[in-house]
Write a protein that holds these residues in place. Structure first.
Motif, PDB file in Angstrom:
ATOM      1  N   SER A   1       0.825  -1.208   0.000  1.00  0.00           N
ATOM      2  CA  SER A   1       0.000   0.000   0.000  1.00  0.00           C
ATOM      3  C   SER A   1       0.864   1.265   0.000  1.00  0.00           C
ATOM      4  O   SER A   1       0.591   2.232  -0.724  1.00  0.00           O
ATOM      5  N   LYS A   2       1.926   1.257   0.805  1.00  0.00           N
ATOM      6  CA  LYS A   2       2.842   2.408   0.833  1.00  0.00           C
ATOM      7  C   LYS A   2       3.538   2.578  -0.513  1.00  0.00           C
ATOM      8  O   LYS A   2       3.733   3.702  -1.003  1.00  0.00           O
ATOM      9  N   LEU A   3       3.902   1.450  -1.105  1.00  0.00           N
ATOM     10  CA  LEU A   3       4.562   1.474  -2.404  1.00  0.00           C
ATOM     11  C   LEU A   3       3.660   2.101  -3.459  1.00  0.00           C
ATOM     12  O   LEU A   3       4.098   2.913  -4.279  1.00  0.00           O
ATOM     13  N   HIS A   4       2.390   1.756  -3.428  1.00  0.00           N
ATOM     14  CA  HIS A   4       1.445   2.338  -4.380  1.00  0.00           C
ATOM     15  C   HIS A   4       1.367   3.844  -4.216  1.00  0.00           C
ATOM     16  O   HIS A   4       1.346   4.593  -5.200  1.00  0.00           O
ATOM     17  N   MET A   5       1.334   4.311  -2.972  1.00  0.00           N
ATOM     18  CA  MET A   5       1.261   5.754  -2.733  1.00  0.00           C
ATOM     19  C   MET A   5       2.531   6.454  -3.208  1.00  0.00           C
ATOM     20  O   MET A   5       2.473   7.563  -3.748  1.00  0.00           O
ATOM     21  N   GLN A   6       3.681   5.806  -3.019  1.00  0.00           N
ATOM     22  CA  GLN A   6       4.950   6.409  -3.443  1.00  0.00           C
ATOM     23  C   GLN A   6       5.065   6.475  -4.966  1.00  0.00           C
ATOM     24  O   GLN A   6       5.495   7.486  -5.525  1.00  0.00           O
ATOM     25  N   LEU A   7       4.667   5.396  -5.642  1.00  0.00           N
ATOM     26  CA  LEU A   7       4.850   5.315  -7.087  1.00  0.00           C
ATOM     27  C   LEU A   7       3.758   6.049  -7.853  1.00  0.00           C
ATOM     28  O   LEU A   7       3.999   6.564  -8.942  1.00  0.00           O
ATOM     29  N   GLY A   8       2.537   6.048  -7.298  1.00  0.00           N
ATOM     30  CA  GLY A   8       1.414   6.675  -7.987  1.00  0.00           C
ATOM     31  C   GLY A   8       1.016   5.973  -9.268  1.00  0.00           C
ATOM     32  O   GLY A   8       0.381   6.561 -10.138  1.00  0.00           O
ATOM     33  N   THR A   9       1.384   4.695  -9.387  1.00  0.00           N
ATOM     34  CA  THR A   9       1.105   3.916 -10.594  1.00  0.00           C
ATOM     35  C   THR A   9      -0.176   3.120 -10.405  1.00  0.00           C
ATOM     36  O   THR A   9      -0.577   2.827  -9.277  1.00  0.00           O
ATOM     37  N   THR A  10      -0.815   2.740 -11.500  1.00  0.00           N
ATOM     38  CA  THR A  10      -2.019   1.922 -11.447  1.00  0.00           C
ATOM     39  C   THR A  10      -1.665   0.517 -10.959  1.00  0.00           C
ATOM     40  O   THR A  10      -0.793  -0.139 -11.534  1.00  0.00           O
TER      41      THR A  10
ATOM     42  N   ASP B   1      -8.869 -13.120  -0.459  1.00  0.00           N
ATOM     43  CA  ASP B   1      -8.923 -12.705   0.945  1.00  0.00           C
ATOM     44  C   ASP B   1      -9.592 -11.330   1.037  1.00  0.00           C
ATOM     45  O   ASP B   1      -9.012 -10.311   0.639  1.00  0.00           O
ATOM     46  N   GLN B   2     -10.816 -11.298   1.591  1.00  0.00           N
ATOM     47  CA  GLN B   2     -11.527 -10.019   1.644  1.00  0.00           C
ATOM     48  C   GLN B   2     -10.871  -9.021   2.590  1.00  0.00           C
ATOM     49  O   GLN B   2     -11.037  -7.813   2.438  1.00  0.00           O
ATOM     50  N   VAL B   3     -10.086  -9.503   3.574  1.00  0.00           N
ATOM     51  CA  VAL B   3      -9.372  -8.569   4.458  1.00  0.00           C
ATOM     52  C   VAL B   3      -8.303  -7.821   3.661  1.00  0.00           C
ATOM     53  O   VAL B   3      -8.145  -6.605   3.794  1.00  0.00           O
ATOM     54  N   GLU B   4      -7.565  -8.540   2.817  1.00  0.00           N
ATOM     55  CA  GLU B   4      -6.593  -7.878   1.936  1.00  0.00           C
ATOM     56  C   GLU B   4      -7.288  -6.854   1.055  1.00  0.00           C
ATOM     57  O   GLU B   4      -6.825  -5.728   0.887  1.00  0.00           O
ATOM     58  N   ALA B   5      -8.398  -7.252   0.475  1.00  0.00           N
ATOM     59  CA  ALA B   5      -9.121  -6.349  -0.422  1.00  0.00           C
ATOM     60  C   ALA B   5      -9.566  -5.086   0.308  1.00  0.00           C
ATOM     61  O   ALA B   5      -9.380  -3.963  -0.189  1.00  0.00           O
ATOM     62  N   MET B   6     -10.145  -5.243   1.493  1.00  0.00           N
ATOM     63  CA  MET B   6     -10.691  -4.102   2.229  1.00  0.00           C
ATOM     64  C   MET B   6      -9.591  -3.144   2.694  1.00  0.00           C
ATOM     65  O   MET B   6      -9.803  -1.937   2.770  1.00  0.00           O
ATOM     66  N   THR B   7      -8.422  -3.678   3.030  1.00  0.00           N
ATOM     67  CA  THR B   7      -7.368  -2.837   3.593  1.00  0.00           C
ATOM     68  C   THR B   7      -6.477  -2.203   2.540  1.00  0.00           C
ATOM     69  O   THR B   7      -5.778  -1.229   2.834  1.00  0.00           O
ATOM     70  N   MET B   8      -6.502  -2.718   1.298  1.00  0.00           N
ATOM     71  CA  MET B   8      -5.545  -2.243   0.303  1.00  0.00           C
ATOM     72  C   MET B   8      -6.174  -1.436  -0.828  1.00  0.00           C
ATOM     73  O   MET B   8      -5.560  -0.509  -1.343  1.00  0.00           O
ATOM     74  N   GLY B   9      -7.370  -1.787  -1.257  1.00  0.00           N
ATOM     75  CA  GLY B   9      -7.912  -1.215  -2.479  1.00  0.00           C
ATOM     76  C   GLY B   9      -8.555   0.148  -2.314  1.00  0.00           C
ATOM     77  O   GLY B   9      -9.222   0.406  -1.312  1.00  0.00           O
ATOM     78  N   ASN B  10      -8.361   1.035  -3.315  1.00  0.00           N
ATOM     79  CA  ASN B  10      -9.189   2.251  -3.418  1.00  0.00           C
ATOM     80  C   ASN B  10     -10.616   1.859  -3.772  1.00  0.00           C
ATOM     81  O   ASN B  10     -11.574   2.428  -3.274  1.00  0.00           O
ATOM     82  N   ARG B  11     -10.722   0.867  -4.685  1.00  0.00           N
ATOM     83  CA  ARG B  11     -12.005   0.261  -5.016  1.00  0.00           C
ATOM     84  C   ARG B  11     -11.821  -1.250  -5.099  1.00  0.00           C
ATOM     85  O   ARG B  11     -10.718  -1.742  -5.325  1.00  0.00           O
ATOM     86  N   ILE B  12     -12.926  -1.958  -4.936  1.00  0.00           N
ATOM     87  CA  ILE B  12     -12.910  -3.414  -4.963  1.00  0.00           C
ATOM     88  C   ILE B  12     -13.945  -3.891  -5.971  1.00  0.00           C
ATOM     89  O   ILE B  12     -15.084  -3.402  -5.975  1.00  0.00           O
ATOM     90  N   ALA B  13     -13.538  -4.839  -6.807  1.00  0.00           N
ATOM     91  CA  ALA B  13     -14.455  -5.476  -7.749  1.00  0.00           C
ATOM     92  C   ALA B  13     -14.741  -6.882  -7.238  1.00  0.00           C
ATOM     93  O   ALA B  13     -13.847  -7.730  -7.218  1.00  0.00           O
ATOM     94  N   VAL B  14     -15.972  -7.123  -6.791  1.00  0.00           N
ATOM     95  CA  VAL B  14     -16.358  -8.424  -6.240  1.00  0.00           C
ATOM     96  C   VAL B  14     -16.933  -9.275  -7.368  1.00  0.00           C
ATOM     97  O   VAL B  14     -17.856  -8.847  -8.071  1.00  0.00           O
ATOM     98  N   MET B  15     -16.390 -10.500  -7.521  1.00  0.00           N
ATOM     99  CA  MET B  15     -16.821 -11.375  -8.602  1.00  0.00           C
ATOM    100  C   MET B  15     -17.355 -12.694  -8.066  1.00  0.00           C
ATOM    101  O   MET B  15     -16.934 -13.167  -7.007  1.00  0.00           O
ATOM    102  N   LYS B  16     -18.274 -13.261  -8.807  1.00  0.00           N
ATOM    103  CA  LYS B  16     -18.837 -14.573  -8.488  1.00  0.00           C
ATOM    104  C   LYS B  16     -19.242 -15.249  -9.798  1.00  0.00           C
ATOM    105  O   LYS B  16     -19.938 -14.645 -10.615  1.00  0.00           O
ATOM    106  N   ASP B  17     -18.794 -16.490  -9.986  1.00  0.00           N
ATOM    107  CA  ASP B  17     -19.161 -17.274 -11.169  1.00  0.00           C
ATOM    108  C   ASP B  17     -18.905 -16.512 -12.460  1.00  0.00           C
ATOM    109  O   ASP B  17     -19.696 -16.569 -13.407  1.00  0.00           O
ATOM    110  N   GLY B  18     -17.793 -15.772 -12.508  1.00  0.00           N
ATOM    111  CA  GLY B  18     -17.420 -15.064 -13.720  1.00  0.00           C
ATOM    112  C   GLY B  18     -18.139 -13.754 -13.956  1.00  0.00           C
ATOM    113  O   GLY B  18     -17.905 -13.095 -14.969  1.00  0.00           O
ATOM    114  N   ARG B  19     -19.000 -13.364 -13.041  1.00  0.00           N
ATOM    115  CA  ARG B  19     -19.776 -12.125 -13.206  1.00  0.00           C
ATOM    116  C   ARG B  19     -19.388 -11.101 -12.141  1.00  0.00           C
ATOM    117  O   ARG B  19     -19.232 -11.441 -10.974  1.00  0.00           O
TER     118      ARG B  19
END
Length: 373
Positions: free
Chosen positions: A177-186, A193-211
């Motif tokens: 997360s710090k690296l992302h802030m330093q680099l400013g890259t996409t 792991d939803q804990v990883e997703a919640m703590t790291m992402g600006n946005r989260i894309a939740v998928m199920k069965d390919g949708r």
């Protein structure tokens, strides 16, 4: 740096569709996380962007350029894999420099980039070691460093922390997360792991069965899940769900599960009144169920009688596994989980009252599984 766009992207393997009509616009410099259970299509979506899988239909853009037919090496992306994929016969410095050598960069520039990134990641003293001499956490840093030295427009990460132990995962999450802030890259990151997703992402894309089920900020996913799947997947422990009916009595709207009946606060009731008399699924998160003795001030409390079957002391809280049934014991028991104050005196096999915070409930349509209200 660059934006990334999935435009009606579909991936088929024979008669099996792994990804269905995926549409997401990822902004330049954003940290987007794909999350979902195994087989939901998240890694396939990442691999199509990387050029490791062909797109069956639709278009993928990096910036303004459609990259469907662009070779992976020309997409200006760097990928970190779950296995790290380090060359065992090369030193750390050689692993990090390999991609730059293939691009024909001058030796002095390669050495400068490698040393600069290694210093930033705290692995400068490991440059002469080989992967077998490194710990899991150190290998993970080398893999990330190898991606950073390329200075790509987009970073792709496919479950890069899954081989680390619990303590290292927490540390590595913060470092990325710090690296992302330093680099400013996409950054585009895949995890189950939803804990990883919640703590790291600006946005989260939740998928199920390919949708794609929902793409939003972590807080919006938590407070306004689009459907039953998202509500149950985001949050730990998971949201509690009860089959119930909405009943209106003397102007008050009630959620009636048979085992308990709780009122919907008047200021929240109007959107649900047209569904009075109809079945619903009532959802409430464990953290919104309290021991009455230690309930927070200012909540809308509704008492529910239940029996404690398991109590798990976590230090800062107690996880209670409870069950409730109707007064006659005719209906099957309904089990649910509460996260309560560690000072609680509720004990295993004890019948007691717990408090539902009715400011923070959710209702879902049993047929469509969409959130109501």
């Amino acid at each position: 740096m660059a934006s990334v766009t999935y435009e009606h992207v579909t991936k088929r393997y024979g008669d099996t569709t792994a990804v269905h009509d995926l549409n997401i616009a990822i902004e330049d410099g954003e940290f987007l996380v794909f999350v979902g259970p195994s087989g939901c299509g998240k890694t396939t979506s990442l691999r199509m962007l990387a050029g490791l899988e062909e797109v069956s239909a639709g278009s993928i853009y990096i910036g303004d350029r459609v990259v469907n037919d662009v070779p992976p090496k020309d997409r200006d992306i760097a990928m970190v894999f779950q296995s790290y994929a380090l060359y065992p016969h090369m030193t750390v410095a050689e692993n990090m420099a390999f991609g730059l050598k293939l691009r024909g960069l001058p030796r002095a520039e390669i050495e400068s980039r490698v040393r600069g990134v290694a210093k930033r990641l705290g692995i400068e003293h490991l440059l002469h070691r080989k992967p077998k001499e490194l710990s899991g956490g150190q290998r993970q840093r080398v893999a990330v460093g190898r991606a950073i030295v390329r200075n790509p427009a987009v970073f792709l990460m496919d479950e890069p922390l899954s081989n680390l132990d619990a303590k290292l995962r927490v540390q590595a999450r913060a470092e990325i997360s710090k690296l992302h802030m330093q680099l400013g890259t996409t950054f585009i990151y895949v995890t189950h792991d939803q804990v990883e997703a919640m703590t790291m992402g600006n946005r989260i894309a939740v998928m199920k069965d390919g949708r794609l089920q929902q793409v939003d900020t972590p807080q919006a996913l938590y407070t306004r899940p689009a459907n039953l799947f998202v509500a149950g997947f985001i949050g730990s422990p998971s949201m509690n769900f009860f089959s119930a009916k909405l009943r209106e009595q003397e102007g008050t709207l009630w959620v009636d599960s048979g085992a308990f009946r709780v009122p919907i606060p008047p200021h929240q009731a109007d959107p649900y009144r047209p569904r009075a008399g109809q079945p619903v699924i009532f959802g409430i998160r464990p953290e919104n169920i309290h021991d009455p003795q230690y309930q927070p001030p200012g909540i809308q409390p509704a008492r529910v009688r239940a029996k404690v079957s398991v109590a798990e002391l976590m230090g800062h809280e107690v996880i209670l596994h409870l069950s409730t049934t109707d007064a006659e014991g005719i209906l099957p028991e309904q089990e649910f989980v509460a996260r309560v104050d560690p000072r609680t005196q509720l004990r295993v096999n004890q019948w007691a009252e717990v408090v539902f915070d009715m400011d923070r409930f959710h209702l879902f349509d049993p047929q469509t599984e969409e959130r109501l209200g």
